[in-house]
Design an enzyme around this catalytic site. Sequence first.
Site, PDB file in Angstrom:
ATOM      1  CD  GLU A 244      33.412   6.524  15.751  1.00 32.80           C
ATOM      2  OE1 GLU A 244      32.384   6.884  15.148  1.00 32.80           O
ATOM      3  OE2 GLU A 244      34.197   5.686  15.288  1.00 32.80           O
ATOM      4  CB  CYS A 278      25.928   9.779  17.024  1.00 33.02           C
ATOM      5  SG  CYS A 278      26.158   8.001  17.141  1.00 33.02           S
TER       6      CYS A 278
HETATM    7  P1  NAD Z   1      30.475  16.700  24.159  1.00 37.77           P
HETATM    8  O1  NAD Z   1      31.385  16.942  23.005  1.00 37.77           O
HETATM    9  O2  NAD Z   1      29.868  17.857  24.828  1.00 37.77           O
HETATM   10  O3  NAD Z   1      31.219  15.876  25.297  1.00 37.77           O
HETATM   11  C1  NAD Z   1      31.817  14.612  25.057  1.00 37.77           C
HETATM   12  C2  NAD Z   1      32.887  14.361  26.109  1.00 37.77           C
HETATM   13  O4  NAD Z   1      33.945  15.288  25.932  1.00 37.77           O
HETATM   14  C3  NAD Z   1      32.404  14.532  27.540  1.00 37.77           C
HETATM   15  O5  NAD Z   1      32.952  13.495  28.324  1.00 37.77           O
HETATM   16  C4  NAD Z   1      32.984  15.891  27.934  1.00 37.77           C
HETATM   17  O6  NAD Z   1      33.212  16.028  29.301  1.00 37.77           O
HETATM   18  C5  NAD Z   1      34.289  15.873  27.174  1.00 37.77           C
HETATM   19  N1  NAD Z   1      34.875  17.191  26.926  1.00 37.77           N
HETATM   20  C6  NAD Z   1      34.271  18.410  26.964  1.00 37.77           C
HETATM   21  N2  NAD Z   1      35.157  19.384  26.649  1.00 37.77           N
HETATM   22  C7  NAD Z   1      36.337  18.758  26.401  1.00 37.77           C
HETATM   23  C8  NAD Z   1      37.611  19.210  25.999  1.00 37.77           C
HETATM   24  N3  NAD Z   1      37.872  20.514  25.806  1.00 37.77           N
HETATM   25  N4  NAD Z   1      38.586  18.295  25.811  1.00 37.77           N
HETATM   26  C9  NAD Z   1      38.347  16.972  25.988  1.00 37.77           C
HETATM   27  N5  NAD Z   1      37.155  16.481  26.362  1.00 37.77           N
HETATM   28  C10 NAD Z   1      36.161  17.366  26.571  1.00 37.77           C
HETATM   29  O7  NAD Z   1      29.378  15.692  23.596  1.00 37.77           O
HETATM   30  P2  NAD Z   1      28.091  15.150  24.356  1.00 37.77           P
HETATM   31  O8  NAD Z   1      27.113  16.266  24.486  1.00 37.77           O
HETATM   32  O9  NAD Z   1      28.504  14.413  25.572  1.00 37.77           O
HETATM   33  O10 NAD Z   1      27.551  14.064  23.326  1.00 37.77           O
HETATM   34  C11 NAD Z   1      26.673  14.355  22.285  1.00 37.77           C
HETATM   35  C12 NAD Z   1      27.412  14.381  20.983  1.00 37.77           C
HETATM   36  O11 NAD Z   1      28.099  13.144  20.800  1.00 37.77           O
HETATM   37  C13 NAD Z   1      26.499  14.521  19.787  1.00 37.77           C
HETATM   38  O12 NAD Z   1      27.056  15.418  18.861  1.00 37.77           O
HETATM   39  C14 NAD Z   1      26.475  13.105  19.197  1.00 37.77           C
HETATM   40  O13 NAD Z   1      26.173  13.068  17.837  1.00 37.77           O
HETATM   41  C15 NAD Z   1      27.859  12.656  19.493  1.00 37.77           C
HETATM   42  N6  NAD Z   1      27.958  11.193  19.496  1.00 37.77           N
HETATM   43  C16 NAD Z   1      28.645  10.580  18.492  1.00 37.77           C
HETATM   44  C17 NAD Z   1      28.717   9.187  18.459  1.00 37.77           C
HETATM   45  C18 NAD Z   1      29.468   8.488  17.363  1.00 37.77           C
HETATM   46  O14 NAD Z   1      29.780   7.321  17.527  1.00 37.77           O
HETATM   47  N7  NAD Z   1      29.780   9.129  16.246  1.00 37.77           N
HETATM   48  C19 NAD Z   1      28.107   8.429  19.446  1.00 37.77           C
HETATM   49  C20 NAD Z   1      27.414   9.084  20.456  1.00 37.77           C
HETATM   50  C21 NAD Z   1      27.352  10.470  20.471  1.00 37.77           C
END
Ligand code: NAD
Length: 514
Positions: A244, A278
């Site tokens: 997502e 998102c």
């Molecule tokens: P992010 O990708 O920076 O982090 C998401 C999660 O991934 C965090 O828990 C982080 O610690 C973890 N993470 C970081 N590096 C990783 C790795 N190498 N391997 C595994 N996990 C890792 O995203 P964010 O800044 O927390 O969230 C914002 C983003 O999320 C935006 O792009 C938004 O559009 C998206 N989002 C999507 C949805 C959806 O349902 N499509 C919903 C909410 C947010």
Amino acid sequence: MAVAHTDLRVETGIGTLETRSPATGEVIGTVPIFGEKEVAAAVARARDAAAQWGALSHAERRVHLIAWRRELARRADELAELIHRENGKPRTDAMAEVMVALAVLHHATERAARALRTRTVSPGLMFGQRARISYHPFGVVAVIGPWNYPAFTPMGSSASALAAGNTVVFKPSELTPLVGCFLAETAAAAIPIADVFQAVTGDGRTGQALARAAVDKIAFTGSTTTGRKVMQAAAERITPVVLELGGKDPLIVAPDADVDRAAEAAVWGALTNAGQACVSIERVYVASELHDRFVDVVVREVRKLRTGAGDDAQIGPITRPEQVGVIREHLEDALKKGARVLVGGPDGIDGAFVPPTVLVGVTDEMKIMREETFGPVLPILRVESVDEALRRSNATAFGLGSAVFAREGARQIADRLRAGATAINSVLTYAFIPSLPFGGVGDSGFGRVHGDEGLREFSRVKATTEEWLRLPFSATTFKVPANAYAQLRGLVQQVFGGGVVDRVRGALARLTPR
Ligand code: NAD
């Protein structure tokens, strides 16, 4: 007051991290960073729990999930307060998030038995066989979540995963770990089987360790960049993933739209949660004849909004400090390339607070129209036709949500939008209807959470055949009659080549109401 989380079952970890209020920078709490060893131990506990949890009937799991929901409802103020403090969103928005999180939990709980019931389907040419589809838990599901809806997004995956009989190891964002701990703590209080839902706190290293761990499915919600890394990590063990990811959601305002309603909805859709959804409206394509009126109403409504950390604020801080730089960069790039600010703008950025900003004169070449801005910004673009709006809306690698305001032909416009969801004459509503599948296409990811599709996403689908009628001939033997070729050929002609069976089938299909 700072909170130290001692009830997480990790003794050492690979360090600790502090969670801070995005509005004030104040330290709210300290949590351990789970390393590979600690993550593996949590997954092993989840595996043990899965043996018990997965063996329960739907009715038995329902009782426990209802208990968790009621525990969360009983402590809703605490959860809303944690969301408010860690994420920064206004308290009312935090309570709205609690509500939608509980709505998805409720829906998955009540729907699981029906959506996942064993079904009998046509055996086709395998006469004498009974064909069955059944749904079984995978085992352990890893849920990796973001900070923008720190309770709602993980609940979207976890509710379906748990109701389908899996246990969950949840890695909350490093910006909102206490919300994750709270979810785990309430699950532990309500569900008598230990470790059905655990939280493993930490940063990207913890997420990476979880993505590489011996889990059976990964539900990742976050940025497209991290989503790629998760998919790569999952490839090592061929672990299935649901991704997502981000979006660049368009809103189309057709020439016959109710322009005032469209403008008010655009303001909310772009600016709620300070634009950090998102499914935020990130681009608006307005029919030329409505453009000026639309802009007037948008500007009037945006001017009324209050930004800040107080209880009367509608626009809170930007949660992730680095995101302020991205928003500034998108705004400056747009201004440099000829866009005009009507309200707000980069000069008004004050620490974590970005003023709600309306831009006109934007073009598709600007970053603000191509990359996810994830801030309180509403760029408006004039178009000469619905076809032009559709072409420009779809000219992106993302495809999460979308919206259209129109009186005539709205459904046709919606069907032509390349996105996981479209709201007609409203915005974002599909995300809050738990019976609808939620997910994207392209760079916005794949797989679905919520709805029956979500419950099946977290189930291993099993096909079973069973002989119920012993026929004088069999398809699975080498003992075939000498004229087998001729018989099969006759079958091909009768069933598929316009023969009697084919014609009867066609007639029946025409009689069946659509
Ligand atoms: P992010 O990708 O920076 O982090 C998401 C999660 O991934 C965090 O828990 C982080 O610690 C973890 N993470 C970081 N590096 C990783 C790795 N190498 N391997 C595994 N996990 C890792 O995203 P964010 O800044 O927390 O969230 C914002 C983003 O999320 C935006 O792009 C938004 O559009 C998206 N989002 C999507 C949805 C959806 O349902 N499509 C919903 C909410 C947010």
